[in-house]
Write a protein that holds these residues in place. Sequence first.
Motif, PDB file in Angstrom:
ATOM      1  N   ALA A 185       0.809  -1.210   0.000  1.00  0.00           N
ATOM      2  CA  ALA A 185       0.000   0.000   0.000  1.00  0.00           C
ATOM      3  C   ALA A 185       0.846   1.266   0.000  1.00  0.00           C
ATOM      4  CB  ALA A 185      -0.929   0.004   1.216  1.00  0.00           C
ATOM      5  N   PHE A 186       2.017   1.228   0.650  1.00  0.00           N
ATOM      6  CA  PHE A 186       2.781   2.455   0.872  1.00  0.00           C
ATOM      7  C   PHE A 186       3.339   3.075  -0.408  1.00  0.00           C
ATOM      8  CE2 PHE A 186       6.304  -0.510   0.664  1.00  0.00           C
ATOM      9  CZ  PHE A 186       7.364   0.238   0.183  1.00  0.00           C
ATOM     10  N   CYS A 187       3.529   2.268  -1.465  1.00  0.00           N
ATOM     11  CA  CYS A 187       4.169   2.795  -2.680  1.00  0.00           C
ATOM     12  C   CYS A 187       3.237   2.809  -3.886  1.00  0.00           C
ATOM     13  CB  CYS A 187       5.432   1.997  -2.996  1.00  0.00           C
ATOM     14  SG  CYS A 187       5.136   0.245  -3.369  1.00  0.00           S
ATOM     15  N   THR A 188       1.940   2.710  -3.665  1.00  0.00           N
ATOM     16  CA  THR A 188       0.966   2.744  -4.755  1.00  0.00           C
ATOM     17  C   THR A 188       0.005   3.912  -4.554  1.00  0.00           C
ATOM     18  OG1 THR A 188      -0.476   1.217  -3.543  1.00  0.00           O
ATOM     19  CG2 THR A 188       1.057   0.246  -5.117  1.00  0.00           C
ATOM     20  N   SER A 189      -0.498   4.436  -5.654  1.00  0.00           N
ATOM     21  CA  SER A 189      -1.416   5.568  -5.539  1.00  0.00           C
ATOM     22  C   SER A 189      -2.727   5.159  -4.875  1.00  0.00           C
ATOM     23  CB  SER A 189      -1.673   6.188  -6.919  1.00  0.00           C
ATOM     24  OG  SER A 189      -2.286   5.260  -7.802  1.00  0.00           O
TER      25      SER A 189
ATOM     26  N   ARG B 259       6.266  -3.436   6.380  1.00  0.00           N
ATOM     27  CA  ARG B 259       7.469  -3.656   5.583  1.00  0.00           C
ATOM     28  C   ARG B 259       7.496  -2.646   4.440  1.00  0.00           C
ATOM     29  NH1 ARG B 259       8.298  -9.692   3.685  1.00  0.00           N
ATOM     30  NH2 ARG B 259      10.169  -8.648   2.898  1.00  0.00           N
ATOM     31  N   ARG B 260       8.648  -2.040   4.244  1.00  0.00           N
ATOM     32  CA  ARG B 260       8.761  -0.996   3.234  1.00  0.00           C
ATOM     33  C   ARG B 260       9.950  -1.298   2.322  1.00  0.00           C
ATOM     34  NH1 ARG B 260       8.606   1.297   8.000  1.00  0.00           N
ATOM     35  NH2 ARG B 260      10.718   2.135   7.774  1.00  0.00           N
ATOM     36  N   GLU B 261       9.905  -2.440   1.681  1.00  0.00           N
ATOM     37  CA  GLU B 261      10.985  -2.829   0.779  1.00  0.00           C
ATOM     38  C   GLU B 261      10.876  -2.018  -0.520  1.00  0.00           C
ATOM     39  OE1 GLU B 261      13.370  -4.930   1.537  1.00  0.00           O
ATOM     40  OE2 GLU B 261      12.508  -5.412   3.504  1.00  0.00           O
ATOM     41  N   PRO B 262      11.969  -1.477  -1.024  1.00  0.00           N
ATOM     42  CA  PRO B 262      11.904  -0.711  -2.281  1.00  0.00           C
ATOM     43  C   PRO B 262      11.555  -1.608  -3.465  1.00  0.00           C
ATOM     44  CG  PRO B 262      14.186  -1.026  -1.584  1.00  0.00           C
ATOM     45  CD  PRO B 262      13.325  -1.522  -0.458  1.00  0.00           C
ATOM     46  N   MET B 263      10.588  -1.180  -4.245  1.00  0.00           N
ATOM     47  CA  MET B 263      10.169  -1.925  -5.430  1.00  0.00           C
ATOM     48  C   MET B 263      10.957  -1.483  -6.664  1.00  0.00           C
ATOM     49  SD  MET B 263       7.577  -3.829  -4.273  1.00  0.00           S
ATOM     50  CE  MET B 263       6.438  -4.208  -5.605  1.00  0.00           C
TER      51      MET B 263
ATOM     52  N   PRO C  58       9.701   6.498   6.514  1.00  0.00           N
ATOM     53  CA  PRO C  58       8.345   6.707   7.059  1.00  0.00           C
ATOM     54  C   PRO C  58       7.955   8.165   7.193  1.00  0.00           C
ATOM     55  CG  PRO C  58       9.846   5.810   8.729  1.00  0.00           C
ATOM     56  CD  PRO C  58      10.548   5.712   7.419  1.00  0.00           C
ATOM     57  N   LYS C  59       8.914   9.055   7.460  1.00  0.00           N
ATOM     58  CA  LYS C  59       8.576  10.471   7.581  1.00  0.00           C
ATOM     59  C   LYS C  59       8.187  11.056   6.226  1.00  0.00           C
ATOM     60  CE  LYS C  59      11.339  11.456  11.700  1.00  0.00           C
ATOM     61  NZ  LYS C  59      12.439  12.268  12.280  1.00  0.00           N
ATOM     62  N   ARG C  60       8.934  10.677   5.196  1.00  0.00           N
ATOM     63  CA  ARG C  60       8.584  11.151   3.851  1.00  0.00           C
ATOM     64  C   ARG C  60       7.241  10.582   3.408  1.00  0.00           C
ATOM     65  NH1 ARG C  60      12.940  10.192  -0.558  1.00  0.00           N
ATOM     66  NH2 ARG C  60      11.304  11.263  -1.753  1.00  0.00           N
ATOM     67  N   LEU C  61       6.992   9.315   3.734  1.00  0.00           N
ATOM     68  CA  LEU C  61       5.716   8.694   3.370  1.00  0.00           C
ATOM     69  C   LEU C  61       4.556   9.369   4.083  1.00  0.00           C
ATOM     70  CD1 LEU C  61       6.748   4.925   3.363  1.00  0.00           C
ATOM     71  CD2 LEU C  61       5.956   6.258   1.393  1.00  0.00           C
ATOM     72  N   LEU C  62       4.759   9.691   5.351  1.00  0.00           N
ATOM     73  CA  LEU C  62       3.719  10.401   6.089  1.00  0.00           C
ATOM     74  C   LEU C  62       3.387  11.720   5.403  1.00  0.00           C
ATOM     75  CD1 LEU C  62       1.889  10.731   8.584  1.00  0.00           C
ATOM     76  CD2 LEU C  62       3.858  11.719   9.784  1.00  0.00           C
TER      77      LEU C  62
ATOM     78  N   GLU D 264       7.215   4.223  -8.551  1.00  0.00           N
ATOM     79  CA  GLU D 264       7.581   3.702  -7.236  1.00  0.00           C
ATOM     80  C   GLU D 264       7.215   2.233  -7.066  1.00  0.00           C
ATOM     81  OE1 GLU D 264       7.119   5.944  -3.662  1.00  0.00           O
ATOM     82  OE2 GLU D 264       6.616   7.764  -4.777  1.00  0.00           O
ATOM     83  N   ALA D 265       6.125   1.791  -7.684  1.00  0.00           N
ATOM     84  CA  ALA D 265       5.712   0.394  -7.571  1.00  0.00           C
ATOM     85  C   ALA D 265       6.257  -0.449  -8.717  1.00  0.00           C
ATOM     86  CB  ALA D 265       4.187   0.292  -7.531  1.00  0.00           C
TER      87      ALA D 265
END
Length: 261
Positions: free
Chosen positions: A145-149, A171-175, A183-187, A204-205
């Motif tokens: 979810a974190f790297c998709t629109s 988990r925030r593995e780079p795709m 996490p701060k940038r994602l927030l 990103e995905a």
Amino acid sequence: MPKLKRAEGEERATDFVESLDRGIRLLQVFGTIGGPATLSDLARAADLPRATARRILFTLEHGGFVTSDGKLFTLTPRVLTLAASYLQSSQVVTVLQPVLDRIALAAQEISSLAVLDGDEVVFIARGSPTRVFSAGLDIGYRLPAFCTSVGRVMLGQFDDGDLTARLAAMRREPMTPHTVTDPKRLLACVRGDREQGYSLVDREAEPHFRSISVPVRRYDDVIVGAINMGAHVDRVSTNEMIERFLPLLKEGAESVKSMLL
């Protein structure tokens, strides 16, 4: 003498069917193995005693969900009836499918509907201008979810405290080389998308793919899904997505708000 009402926690504990939970777990591990598997392989993957896995597999075989040649076990197409039951009973799919078809035809691009499942998004419906799905994301396909629109507009439903905790725990593995994992940038990304009412995620995905999404809200403003359109970066620019795709997505999401209960 009247019966005493059980406490909520006690009722949940006694009503839990462990054998059903184990059976579902065993079905799910077939996807991690990726092909026919032995009894020992499946038991180990599902973290079950061999005798327990054997009884569950024979029960599933009796129901037509599993087949075996005496050594290897394989899922049968009957398993797909479980997914079909979800899709056919989902109000979101029923209401959004005509919308997806309409905006896909207007944009001449594939449109998709996704829902949030834990830390992942699952695509549950699609619309195509040709009704021939030669490209795009298949129904049932999962992404972080974190790297998709679609994921970011649905994560926007949580307040900043919950969102911060979720992003830190997932988990925030780079795709791709462009994936934002901090996490701060994602927030900041999710908060910005929440304020503007849409999310545009660029490579990103997937390395050469960008997409734009808006949240789907039910009558009480609760987010129940997200609809999106995406395209190869060489074919559609970010400006075109905002100017041409975004109005169609917004109109589509708004048109169903009063129909979703």
